[in-house]
Scaffold this motif. Structure first.
Motif, PDB file in Angstrom:
ATOM      1  N   VAL A   1       0.536  -1.458   0.359  1.00  0.00           N
ATOM      2  CA  VAL A   1       0.244   0.272   0.005  1.00  0.00           C
ATOM      3  C   VAL A   1       0.341   1.440   0.357  1.00  0.00           C
ATOM      4  CG1 VAL A   1      -1.657   1.210   0.955  1.00  0.00           C
ATOM      5  CG2 VAL A   1      -2.036  -1.053   1.097  1.00  0.00           C
ATOM      6  N   GLY A   2       1.956   1.085   0.493  1.00  0.00           N
ATOM      7  CA  GLY A   2       2.968   2.283   1.127  1.00  0.00           C
ATOM      8  C   GLY A   2       3.904   2.340  -0.341  1.00  0.00           C
ATOM      9  N   TYR A   3       4.480   1.240  -0.947  1.00  0.00           N
ATOM     10  CA  TYR A   3       4.828   2.067  -2.547  1.00  0.00           C
ATOM     11  C   TYR A   3       4.130   2.121  -3.738  1.00  0.00           C
ATOM     12  CZ  TYR A   3       8.600   0.910  -5.518  1.00  0.00           C
ATOM     13  OH  TYR A   3       9.297   0.712  -6.857  1.00  0.00           O
ATOM     14  N   PHE A   4       2.982   1.688  -3.636  1.00  0.00           N
ATOM     15  CA  PHE A   4       1.508   2.070  -4.596  1.00  0.00           C
ATOM     16  C   PHE A   4       1.426   4.036  -4.187  1.00  0.00           C
ATOM     17  CE2 PHE A   4      -2.570   3.048  -6.125  1.00  0.00           C
ATOM     18  CZ  PHE A   4      -2.759   2.085  -7.055  1.00  0.00           C
ATOM     19  N   LYS A   5       1.741   4.188  -2.955  1.00  0.00           N
ATOM     20  CA  LYS A   5       0.611   5.460  -2.550  1.00  0.00           C
ATOM     21  C   LYS A   5       2.129   6.348  -2.974  1.00  0.00           C
ATOM     22  CE  LYS A   5      -3.085   4.849   0.417  1.00  0.00           C
ATOM     23  NZ  LYS A   5      -3.206   5.123   1.706  1.00  0.00           N
ATOM     24  N   LEU A   6       3.401   6.148  -3.124  1.00  0.00           N
ATOM     25  CA  LEU A   6       4.400   6.556  -3.928  1.00  0.00           C
ATOM     26  C   LEU A   6       4.736   6.658  -4.936  1.00  0.00           C
ATOM     27  CD1 LEU A   6       6.582   5.460  -0.359  1.00  0.00           C
ATOM     28  CD2 LEU A   6       5.732   7.961  -0.363  1.00  0.00           C
ATOM     29  N   THR A   7       4.335   5.371  -5.655  1.00  0.00           N
ATOM     30  CA  THR A   7       5.041   5.061  -6.992  1.00  0.00           C
ATOM     31  C   THR A   7       3.774   5.495  -7.748  1.00  0.00           C
ATOM     32  OG1 THR A   7       4.718   3.037  -6.520  1.00  0.00           O
ATOM     33  CG2 THR A   7       6.627   3.958  -6.219  1.00  0.00           C
ATOM     34  N   HIS A   8       2.479   5.721  -7.106  1.00  0.00           N
ATOM     35  CA  HIS A   8       1.243   6.026  -8.170  1.00  0.00           C
ATOM     36  C   HIS A   8       1.184   5.336  -9.108  1.00  0.00           C
ATOM     37  CE1 HIS A   8       2.030  10.940  -6.916  1.00  0.00           C
ATOM     38  NE2 HIS A   8       3.301  10.403  -6.640  1.00  0.00           N
ATOM     39  N   GLY A   9       0.659   4.378  -8.535  1.00  0.00           N
ATOM     40  CA  GLY A   9       0.151   2.757  -9.073  1.00  0.00           C
ATOM     41  C   GLY A   9       1.483   1.527  -9.167  1.00  0.00           C
ATOM     42  N   LYS A  10       2.780   2.627  -8.410  1.00  0.00           N
ATOM     43  CA  LYS A  10       3.739   0.074  -8.772  1.00  0.00           C
ATOM     44  C   LYS A  10       3.659  -0.204  -7.507  1.00  0.00           C
ATOM     45  CE  LYS A  10       6.673   3.163 -11.580  1.00  0.00           C
ATOM     46  NZ  LYS A  10       8.110   3.224 -11.853  1.00  0.00           N
ATOM     47  N   ARG A  11       4.020  -1.335  -7.945  1.00  0.00           N
ATOM     48  CA  ARG A  11       3.625  -2.696  -6.984  1.00  0.00           C
ATOM     49  C   ARG A  11       4.745  -2.938  -6.622  1.00  0.00           C
ATOM     50  NH1 ARG A  11      -1.060  -2.191  -9.852  1.00  0.00           N
ATOM     51  NH2 ARG A  11      -3.205  -2.701  -8.268  1.00  0.00           N
ATOM     52  N   ILE A  12       5.362  -3.350  -5.199  1.00  0.00           N
ATOM     53  CA  ILE A  12       5.889  -4.358  -4.890  1.00  0.00           C
ATOM     54  C   ILE A  12       5.760  -6.332  -4.915  1.00  0.00           C
ATOM     55  CG2 ILE A  12       7.612  -5.172  -2.839  1.00  0.00           C
ATOM     56  CD1 ILE A  12       7.363  -2.484  -1.563  1.00  0.00           C
ATOM     57  N   PHE A  13       5.134  -6.217  -4.977  1.00  0.00           N
ATOM     58  CA  PHE A  13       4.033  -7.853  -5.088  1.00  0.00           C
ATOM     59  C   PHE A  13       3.627  -7.742  -6.088  1.00  0.00           C
ATOM     60  CE2 PHE A  13       5.474  -6.940  -0.655  1.00  0.00           C
ATOM     61  CZ  PHE A  13       5.996  -7.795  -0.310  1.00  0.00           C
TER      62      PHE A  13
END
Length: 325
Positions: free
Chosen positions: A272-284
């Protein structure tokens, strides 16, 4: 012997309860609503009865009344307090499940009231243990066998954070057939072993009983699941896990025995944090972790076996860390 009887009683009650409860839940149309943003093949589970956690809750209740009553009668209320604490979370989960069933969607109680109820339960439990002399404001450090004293206010904040976090972490782990059940079973074995090793059989009866109840529930919850525990069951389990950790005065051991709960929760937070920071990218591929592995080709049975096995190994390590106390 009492521990074996406790596990057996809870297993039998839970297994019999399943035979009765599942048809009742079907007639009530108490089916699980599946999130549309989850793995597509999970949509086939739509309508599977939920609130199945009532089965092992009933099992542990019968165990306490039949096997643990002598301890309660002589004034040792620790197991009763842990049960009541877990039951409060189970009731919160039941209300959540009821809202989902009523609205026919995967959203129940709103986050704010749910969090406040959980926080109130955590504070009340800590105050209760302190009032009866079952809890002191110190942290036992496994392996190094040291105790760190804390001011009561700091300890209360720590306890509330750990309890609410643990309960919701177990809830997040309950995402595929049998997963939360299988992961929590070795945790209950760990608490049973610790309670037995330290001569605190009243808490051992509770943990052994819950282990037996989960075994009975797994008959119906293993893939392909005939019933889900719902938030009723997962929040109760979370309450039982952290309740036992604090009642035995070893909350830091949750880092080890709850390693899967922690990884599942961290994967969700990071996603969730990475998605918000990168505006749509995902780690998993998808969070939490079990969905990421599912999309990578892991079957639900493989996830059950690996996650339960990792927890079992972590529990053995945790036992070695506290046995010198």
């Amino acid at each position: 012997m009492r521990l074996l009887i406790a596990a057996l009683v809870s297993f039998v009650v839970s297994a019999i309860a399943g035979k009765i409860l599942i048809p009742v839940l079907r007639r009530m149309k108490a089916g699980q609503s599946i999130k549309e943003d989850g793995p597509t093949w999970h949509m086939s589970k739509q309508g599977t009865p939920t609130m199945g956690g009532l089965m092992f809750i009933l099992g542990i209740l019968c165990t306490l009344l039949l096997i643990g009553w002598t301890d309660i009668a002589r004034g040792d209320f620790r197991a009763l307090f842990v049960f009541c604490f877990a039951l409060v979370f189970g009731v919160i989960g039941y209300l959540d499940d009821y809202e989902k069933v009523k609205k026919k969607e995967n959203t129940g109680l709103t986050a704010g009231p749910k969090f406040l109820l959980q926080l109130a339960a955590a504070i009340a439990f800590t105050v209760l243990l302190r009032h009866y002399g079952y809890l002191a404001p110190h942290l036992y450090l496994p392996f190094v066998n040291l105790v760190v004293e804390l001011p009561w206010v700091v300890y209360m904040v720590f306890a509330a954070f750990v309890m609410v976090g643990t309960v919701n972490a177990v809830n997040i782990t309950d995402g595929i057939d049998g997963l939360a059940t299988g992961v929590t079973m070795p945790v209950m074995l760990f608490f049973t072993a610790v309670a037995c090793f330290w001569g605190q059989l009243e808490l051992g009866i509770f943990s052994a009983g819950l282990f037996g109840g989960l075994c009975g529930f797994l008959i119906y919850n293993f893939h392909p699941a005939k019933v889900f525990m719902g938030d009723t069951g997962s929040l109760f389990l979370g309450g039982a896990v952290c309740g036992l950790a604090f009642a035995l005065d070893i909350p830091l051991v949750l880092i080890l025995v709850g390693i899967i709960y922690i990884l599942e929760t961290l994967s969700d937070i990071l996603q969730v944090g990475y998605f918000k920071l990168t505006h749509g990218k995902r780690i998993f591929r998808m969070a939490p972790l079990h969905h990421h592995l599912e999309l990578g080709g892991w079957s639900e049975v493989k996830l059950f076996c690996v996650f339960s096995g990792v927890t079992l190994l972590a529990c053995v390590l945790a036992f070695l860390g506290v046995m010198g106390r």
